[in-house]
Design a protein around this motif. Structure first.
Motif, short mmCIF file in Angstrom:
data_model
loop_
_atom_site.label_atom_id
_atom_site.label_comp_id
_atom_site.label_asym_id
_atom_site.label_seq_id
_atom_site.Cartn_x
_atom_site.Cartn_y
_atom_site.Cartn_z
N LEU A 159 -8.72 -14.61 -5.42
CA LEU A 159 -7.84 -15.69 -5.84
C LEU A 159 -7.02 -16.32 -4.72
N THR A 160 -6.65 -15.53 -3.73
CA THR A 160 -5.65 -15.98 -2.76
C THR A 160 -6.28 -16.65 -1.55
N ASP A 161 -5.46 -17.42 -0.82
CA ASP A 161 -5.88 -18.03 0.44
C ASP A 161 -5.50 -17.15 1.62
N GLY A 162 -4.43 -16.37 1.45
CA GLY A 162 -3.96 -15.49 2.51
C GLY A 162 -3.35 -14.25 1.91
N ILE A 163 -3.21 -13.20 2.73
CA ILE A 163 -2.67 -11.94 2.21
C ILE A 163 -1.74 -11.32 3.24
N LYS A 164 -0.70 -10.66 2.75
CA LYS A 164 0.17 -9.83 3.57
C LYS A 164 0.08 -8.41 3.04
N LEU A 165 -0.45 -7.52 3.89
CA LEU A 165 -0.52 -6.11 3.55
C LEU A 165 0.73 -5.43 4.08
N GLN A 166 1.37 -4.68 3.22
CA GLN A 166 2.67 -4.09 3.55
C GLN A 166 2.66 -2.61 3.24
N LEU A 167 3.07 -1.80 4.17
CA LEU A 167 3.30 -0.38 3.93
C LEU A 167 4.54 -0.22 3.06
N LEU A 168 4.48 0.69 2.09
CA LEU A 168 5.67 0.97 1.29
C LEU A 168 6.73 1.64 2.16
N HIS A 169 7.86 0.96 2.32
CA HIS A 169 9.00 1.53 3.01
C HIS A 169 9.99 2.06 1.97
N ILE A 170 10.47 3.24 2.19
CA ILE A 170 11.48 3.83 1.31
C ILE A 170 12.82 3.65 2.01
N LEU A 180 0.84 -1.19 0.00
CA LEU A 180 0.00 0.00 0.00
C LEU A 180 0.89 1.25 0.00
N GLY A 181 0.60 2.15 -0.94
CA GLY A 181 1.36 3.40 -1.01
C GLY A 181 2.32 3.48 -2.17
N LEU A 182 2.18 2.60 -3.16
CA LEU A 182 3.08 2.65 -4.32
C LEU A 182 2.90 3.95 -5.10
N PRO A 183 3.96 4.44 -5.73
CA PRO A 183 3.89 5.71 -6.47
C PRO A 183 2.79 5.69 -7.52
N GLY A 184 2.01 6.75 -7.57
CA GLY A 184 0.99 6.89 -8.59
C GLY A 184 -0.34 6.25 -8.27
N GLU A 185 -0.43 5.49 -7.18
CA GLU A 185 -1.68 4.82 -6.85
C GLU A 185 -2.45 5.59 -5.80
N ASP A 186 -3.74 5.85 -6.09
CA ASP A 186 -4.59 6.47 -5.09
C ASP A 186 -5.30 5.38 -4.29
N LYS A 187 -6.13 5.80 -3.37
CA LYS A 187 -6.81 4.85 -2.48
C LYS A 187 -7.59 3.81 -3.27
N GLU A 188 -8.34 4.23 -4.25
CA GLU A 188 -9.18 3.29 -4.99
C GLU A 188 -8.33 2.28 -5.74
N ALA A 189 -7.19 2.70 -6.29
CA ALA A 189 -6.32 1.76 -7.00
C ALA A 189 -5.78 0.70 -6.04
N MET A 190 -5.41 1.11 -4.83
CA MET A 190 -4.91 0.15 -3.85
C MET A 190 -6.00 -0.83 -3.42
N LEU A 191 -7.19 -0.31 -3.18
CA LEU A 191 -8.29 -1.18 -2.77
C LEU A 191 -8.69 -2.13 -3.89
N GLU A 192 -8.56 -1.69 -5.12
CA GLU A 192 -8.88 -2.57 -6.25
C GLU A 192 -7.93 -3.75 -6.30
N THR A 193 -6.65 -3.52 -6.00
CA THR A 193 -5.71 -4.63 -5.92
C THR A 193 -6.15 -5.62 -4.86
N VAL A 194 -6.52 -5.12 -3.69
CA VAL A 194 -6.95 -6.01 -2.60
C VAL A 194 -8.19 -6.80 -3.01
N ARG A 195 -9.14 -6.14 -3.65
CA ARG A 195 -10.36 -6.84 -4.09
C ARG A 195 -10.04 -7.93 -5.09
#
Length: 311
Positions: free
Chosen positions: A207-218, A187-202
């Protein structure tokens, strides 16, 4: 109230007890570094291949386990069984005979509850899948795929090296096998707004059985870090002009976004991570993320406010 399993809840369900992950290394590389899929790696990826907290690859596997246990302090001494997590770089890329020997030797340990391998969707060809079949016959097998985003435009910006359809195909192949599939999303990749990030999650949630949500670290020493420094200081930064503004997420913004992301998922998806760690010595931004306990407590409060329970 909606209820999701966390890693802890899932492991208690599967193994009947609490188990810890021990981060190990398989001395592998990545096709996005050696020219096969690209060079330089993903823009955010450190020299450790996203395994900055994993045991040193130069160690024998038995020594890695001891090292990883020691890092847990008193908890490490009481571990009865653990998940052997080969975290660094691309765990299904390289000499497959050598990798299978390593994974098989590890899986056969009595104190290993499950084997977890981090890899890329474009490194799951026929020979690899047959190797995974053999490993899954020994111990429960988890495969963790570094997707980060479903948007190919963003994937090109971060130099991921493969299109989203490759992830879909990989998930289909893995889904035909007794493998627990975990997807990494940033979450927080360059150029992505909130809706783009949530669309990835949706999309991932379908498809997936499990998920790891990660803050973008610079991180210092990464192409992303160099771009961020160039953008914030005005210095000439090579790839800086090729990226949209790199804007680290704020604390409250991330807490709210993460809770909303969880709410987008089916309750069948296991929540393996709500945030991540960046090495303090190389973290450039966001600096608030170093207080991981504060972040997790805030996310859990926000989830309860949304009538979401994590077990």
């Amino acid at each position: 109230m909606r209820t999701y399993l966390t890693t802890n809840g899932y492991c208690r369900q599967q193994f009947g007890e609490k188990v810890y992950r021990l981060a190990l290394s398989g001395a592998v590389s990545c096709p996005n570094r050696d020219g096969t899929a690209g060079v330089g790696g993903c823009l955010f990826c450190s020299a450790g291949g996203s395994g900055d907290f994993a045991a040193p690859a130069a160690m024998a596997s038995e020594d890695q386990v001891a090292w990883a246990r020691a890092r847990l302090g008193e908890k490490g001494k009481s571990i009865r069984r653990f998940i052997a997590y080969f975290q660094s770089y691309t765990g299904t890329y390289g000499d497959l005979d050598q990798l299978e020997r390593l994974y098989r030797r590890t899986a056969l340990r009595e104190d290993v509850a499950a084997l977890a391998i981090g890899t890329r969707p474009d490194c799951l060809g026929g020979e690899v899948l047959r190797m995974l079949d053999r490993l899954a016959a020994i111990k429960p097998l988890w495969i963790e795929l570094g997707l980060q985003t479903c948007h190919d435009e963003t994937a090109a910006l971060i130099n991921r090296g493969y299109p989203y359809v490759v992830y879909e195909e990989a998930m289909a192949h893995l889904g035909e096998r007794p493998i627990h599939r975990i997807t990494h999303v940033i979450l927080g990749l360059p150029g992505e707004d909130k809706e783009a990030m949530l669309e990835t999650v949706r999309q991932v949630g379908k498809l997936t059985d499990g998920i790891k949500l990660q803050l973008l670290h610079i991180l210092k020493g990464t192409p992303l870090g160099e771009c961020y420094e160039a953008q914030t200081t005005g210095k000439d930064g090579g790839e800086a002009g090729m990226l949209p503004e790199i804007r680290p997420l704020g604390f409250e913004e991330y807490v709210s976004l993460t809770a909303e992301a969880v709410s987008c998922l089916p309750t069948s998806v296991v929540i393996h991570r709500l945030t991540g760690d960046g090495p303090r010595s190389s973290l450039m931004a966001p600096l608030w993320s170093t207080d991981k306990k504060r972040v997790l407590n805030a996310v859990h409060r926000e989830l309860r406010n949304r009538d979401i329970c994590l077990l």
